[in-house]
Structure formats: structure tokens, C-alpha cells
Design a protein around this motif. Sequence first.
Motif, PDB file in Angstrom:
ATOM      1  N   MET A  15      30.532  31.771  21.689  1.00 17.28           N
ATOM      2  CA  MET A  15      31.553  31.689  22.733  1.00 17.28           C
ATOM      3  C   MET A  15      32.938  31.445  22.140  1.00 17.28           C
ATOM      4  SD  MET A  15      29.570  32.413  25.127  1.00 17.28           S
ATOM      5  CE  MET A  15      30.983  32.788  26.117  1.00 17.28           C
TER       6      MET A  15
ATOM      7  N   VAL B 115      34.067  34.827  20.674  1.00 19.11           N
ATOM      8  CA  VAL B 115      34.556  35.855  21.606  1.00 19.11           C
ATOM      9  C   VAL B 115      35.866  35.444  22.283  1.00 19.11           C
ATOM     10  CG1 VAL B 115      32.334  36.962  22.039  1.00 19.11           C
ATOM     11  CG2 VAL B 115      33.107  35.139  23.559  1.00 19.11           C
TER      12      VAL B 115
ATOM     13  N   ILE C 183      42.863  36.892  30.477  1.00  9.87           N
ATOM     14  CA  ILE C 183      41.967  36.288  31.458  1.00  9.87           C
ATOM     15  C   ILE C 183      41.091  35.221  30.815  1.00  9.87           C
ATOM     16  CG2 ILE C 183      41.946  38.246  33.047  1.00  9.87           C
ATOM     17  CD1 ILE C 183      39.166  38.929  31.953  1.00  9.87           C
ATOM     18  N   PRO C 184      40.887  34.137  31.544  1.00  2.35           N
ATOM     19  CA  PRO C 184      40.061  33.058  31.011  1.00  2.35           C
ATOM     20  C   PRO C 184      38.588  33.446  30.990  1.00  2.35           C
ATOM     21  CG  PRO C 184      40.824  32.529  33.232  1.00  2.35           C
ATOM     22  CD  PRO C 184      41.435  33.831  32.867  1.00  2.35           C
ATOM     23  N   LEU C 185      37.847  32.816  30.107  1.00  2.00           N
ATOM     24  CA  LEU C 185      36.405  33.018  30.056  1.00  2.00           C
ATOM     25  C   LEU C 185      35.782  32.541  31.367  1.00  2.00           C
ATOM     26  CD1 LEU C 185      33.768  33.504  28.323  1.00  2.00           C
ATOM     27  CD2 LEU C 185      33.857  31.082  27.843  1.00  2.00           C
ATOM     28  N   GLN C 186      34.889  33.343  31.927  1.00  5.03           N
ATOM     29  CA  GLN C 186      34.159  32.919  33.138  1.00  5.03           C
ATOM     30  C   GLN C 186      33.000  32.055  32.664  1.00  5.03           C
ATOM     31  OE1 GLN C 186      35.337  33.943  36.244  1.00  5.03           O
ATOM     32  NE2 GLN C 186      36.998  34.842  35.053  1.00  5.03           N
ATOM     33  N   ILE C 187      33.215  30.756  32.697  1.00  4.64           N
ATOM     34  CA  ILE C 187      32.311  29.875  31.976  1.00  4.64           C
ATOM     35  C   ILE C 187      30.905  29.817  32.589  1.00  4.64           C
ATOM     36  CG2 ILE C 187      32.913  27.709  33.138  1.00  4.64           C
ATOM     37  CD1 ILE C 187      32.952  27.765  29.454  1.00  4.64           C
ATOM     38  N   ILE C 188      30.818  29.833  33.908  1.00  3.71           N
ATOM     39  CA  ILE C 188      29.498  29.691  34.529  1.00  3.71           C
ATOM     40  C   ILE C 188      28.609  30.912  34.273  1.00  3.71           C
ATOM     41  CG2 ILE C 188      28.344  29.544  36.801  1.00  3.71           C
ATOM     42  CD1 ILE C 188      30.503  27.393  37.459  1.00  3.71           C
TER      43      ILE C 188
ATOM     44  N   GLY D  18      41.346  40.046  26.900  1.00  4.01           N
ATOM     45  CA  GLY D  18      40.843  38.718  26.558  1.00  4.01           C
ATOM     46  C   GLY D  18      41.930  37.719  26.211  1.00  4.01           C
TER      47      GLY D  18
ATOM     48  N   ALA E 174      28.974  32.922  31.837  1.00  2.83           N
ATOM     49  CA  ALA E 174      28.747  32.953  30.390  1.00  2.83           C
ATOM     50  C   ALA E 174      27.607  32.018  30.019  1.00  2.83           C
ATOM     51  CB  ALA E 174      30.021  32.553  29.647  1.00  2.83           C
TER      52      ALA E 174
END
Lengths: 293, 272
Positions: B140, B143, B115-120, B112, B122
Motif C-alpha cells: 500500500m 502504490v 485522489i486519495p487511496l480508498q482505504i476501506i 494517483g 483497499a
Amino acid sequence: MKPTKNKPYTYTLILPGMLLYAVFFLVPSLFGGVLSFANIGRFSFSDIRFTGWTNYMNVLTDDYLSAAIRNSFVFAFATTLLKVGIGTALAVFLNRRLRTTNYLRTVAFLPAVLSTVAVGVFFTSAMHPTNGMINRFLHAVGLGAIAPDWLTDPHLAIYSLVGIETWKWSGFTMAIVLAGLQSISKDYYESANLEGASEWQQFRSITFPLVLPYFNNALIVNLIGGLKVFDLVQAVTQGGPGSATEVFGTLVFKSFGSGRLGEGAAASILLSLIVIAITLPTWKLIARKEVEL
Amino acid sequence: MSRKRPRWAAEAAGLLLSLLVVVPLYFIVVNSFKDKASAAAMSLALPRKWFLLSNYAEMIDAGGVLTGLRNSAIVTFATVALLIVLCSMTAFTLQRKNTRMSGLLYLLILLGLMIPLQIIPAYFITYYLHVKTYLAAVVMLAVTNFSFGTFLYTGFYKSIPREIDESAIVDGVGPYRLFFGIIFPLLRPVTVTLVIISFMGVWNDFGITIYFLNSPRNYTVTLTIFNFLGTYSSDWNLIFANVVLVSAPVVIVYLLLQRYIIDGMTAGSVKG
């Protein structure tokens, strides 16, 4: 022997954190892989239509979208180079006792504390072609002829953003490297002086290897941050003019707004793969150097 | 004498360099007190007539800055509290247990950081689970900062000797009392670091809140400035007043607690 040793520590303590992390970070990461192969317009499972590689093809071939990839790379590499270079120079400069050391360290770190959007607002005004502080300064010192349109010239805009990012985060990078420099015990230098080691020898065999892990961290953090950039671009140019400053982050935001969610997911997955592909080898390469030295 | 001069020159160079930060800040503050026409001229001059509080009053009145401050306070407080509890607990068990399982979980958490948060997806999942607005934003933000917090605590636990655990266990203390009663109070220094760093990150966040807090009612202050830039694009006096209001809390916290930040950097950079 091992099992009894582990007994006082319970996995129930990690349950709440791991659960949230799994549901809201890990699952979206995997699910993103699924969505990137689908065509969806709204947030409903029944709306998912698998379309194969279409989203990826679109992201990679569409001029507008591929501009985002190019810009993300330019931004990430240029800012990392500048931030680490300037940050290290600042750290070396401020690792000594001047009367103003505390003041200078405080001021250098200050931009990192400000919200990116606030910083963006300031530079939007400072980079104004006629009234802006920067061009006025250029006129005042007789360089008026080169005073550019910082944010509206499509060839320049991405570099203007690089400049803003560098202004904001160089002091942060300085703090990381400075922490490294300060962790080195003075004893090493004292005994090196006794042995008659030159300044360069001391730098090469004491300072450099001991500060390398910190330097490594600074490099990786900036590289990842640069590839992930969204807030600065969104606050200052929203990806424009045209697609001149479009990056992965703004691409995902636009796809979110326009309902092309699959393409956004694909762009996001591509970004993750690129981040991993670049940072892991870089980190390993430098980490190996640490061991050798 | 030849020794003294470079030091003096370094001092001067440093002060000159610091203007790069000081001048912009001065510029923002001074222009936040001007009227619309003179702020639009964007000069460094002091205001001819000080519009002392009118810009600020207008901002608070029309710009929703008070609502923004309240929302920022809610989101930031909740996220930071959640991070302290979750990260300190997770890191404790993972650092103390030396099993293949704990190593694997720690690796998963470190992922974490990278890697970037997968916003869509999520957003999809929070939408599907009916986790909305403040709660969604807090979850969000928690995390996405969870990995860093756990990493920070893990480094700190290495400096807490296991003998403390062992003597407590000999006294018949169970796993929960060991953590909450004995270990947790020892964590103050690293917790302060986490609080400062995550406070700033969450207070200033834009990349997550813009997705999850998407109506003016639940805008945080950072979102109010962005929103402002669109609607009041020529009222620079008001925009700058807004920037000052939004930045003041975080700058004050920084100036008060800055020495812990460098400590935190050191802790955060400890090799894993």
C-alpha cells in the motif's frame, strides 16, 4: 518509422508497477464506488447488501458526519492560504545571501522532516491550557487574560490544528517556491537592468511568470494535502471535542473501527470527488495564466 | 552604511524567527531527560537532576521502541527498494514510447497524485487476497508513492538524450540490457532524491500503517508514539524520550542529505 522507433522500449518493464498500482490503487478506487452504495459489516463479498444512496444521505445529513465535511474545507483552505503565504514570504526572504541563509533554510524545512505524530505530541503539550508553553508565554507577556483552551474549546480546536499544520509545512512550501526562484537565470535580470526596468517591472515580467508553475504546484499540493488530512487530527484531537475537528480522514477511520464500512467508503468517494472538483479547475486556471504571460 | 543596516536587520529577524522551530526541539530534548514530575511542569529549564538514560532505557524496555525501530526499518527499506525498481522501469518505457497508449497509462498514474487511496476497499482487497501485515503495508505504501516516483523519474528521463539509447541499440543491445545495463546506472541523482523523500514519507507514515499494521508486534515507531500518548498520557518525560528516539534517524538523514532535497524539489516541480 514510428513502430521501429518504439521497438527498443518494452511494455514488460511497466508490467510489475502497473499491475501493483492497478490491483491495489485503481481497483480499490472503483470498488470503493461499489461499496459506497452497500451496507457491509465485514470484509466478505457475500456480506455486501446494496442500499442505494443511504450511505451518502447519512454522510451528508447526519450532523456529526457533515461536520467532517465542513471542517475538512475550513482546514484545507485556511492551511493552504497560510502555508503558501508564509512559504512564499520565506522563500523570497531566503533567496538572498545572508551569513545565516543555510542555517535558516535548514531550520525552516526541519518540521517537514519530523513525523506528524511527533509534532502532534509536542503541540499537545505546548497547547496545554495551564502548563503549556504557549499559554505560559502569553501570561509572561501580559496577555494571560486571552490564554485560550487551544485544543478543548470546540470553536477553536480546528484553528489550533490549522496552526500546527502551518508550523509543520510552511518550510516545505518555501522549498518548492525557492526552487522556482533559483531556477531563474540571472541573465534575465541583468538585461532587464540594462534596459532600465524598475524592480516592480522585473518582478512582474520575470520573477512572477517564471515562478508561477512552482507556485501552482505548492498551491495544489497543499490543497490536496489539506483535504486529505488524517494523521495530524488523529494524533492530536481524534476528531474531538465532540465533532469539532472531525474530518474526512477521521470519519473513515471511525467507520472502519465501528464496522460501518459503507459509510466510510461513501465519505472516501465524496472526498475524492471534492479533491478532483477543486484541484483540477484551480490547476487549469493557473496553468492558463502561465501560458498567457 | 544605509545598505548594511537592512542586511543586519534581516539577519536578526531570521534568527529570531528560527526560534519558532529551535525552541520546540530544544524543549522536547531537554524534557526527555527530566523525571516525571518536572517534565509535567513543561518548562524550558534545564533538568535539576539529569535522568540521563533512565527514560530512554525505560522506553526501550517497556515501550517496544526497539521492535518499532526494527519494524520501521523493514517496512521502509522494502518500500523504498520496491519504489526505485518499479518507478524507474515504468517511467522509462512511458517516457520513451510516444504512443496514445503510453500517454493514457501515464495519465492514469498521475491520477494517483491527486485522489486519495480508498482505504476501506483497499483493506477489503488485501484481506481477500490474504496479503497481510508487513506485506500489505509495503504494497500500500508503494502504490501510494508510485505516482510521485514515476513522475520524478519521467522528468529526469527527459534530460537523458535518446542518442544514448540509439547508440546502444546500434551496438545490438536488447531492451533489458539497455535499461538495466546502460540507463539504470545513470539514474543516481534522481534515485537519491526519491530515496530521501520516500524514506521520510514512509518512516513517518501513519495514515496507512495504522490500518495495516494493527498489532503492537508489528507497530512502526510512528505508531508506538501514538500508542504511547494513550497509555502513558501523564509520563511526559517518557513520551518525549520516545519522540526523540523516533525522530533521530530521520533528522540525521535529513541533516546529512539535505542538499539533495532541494534538488529533488526542483526536479519534482519541472512542468510535465
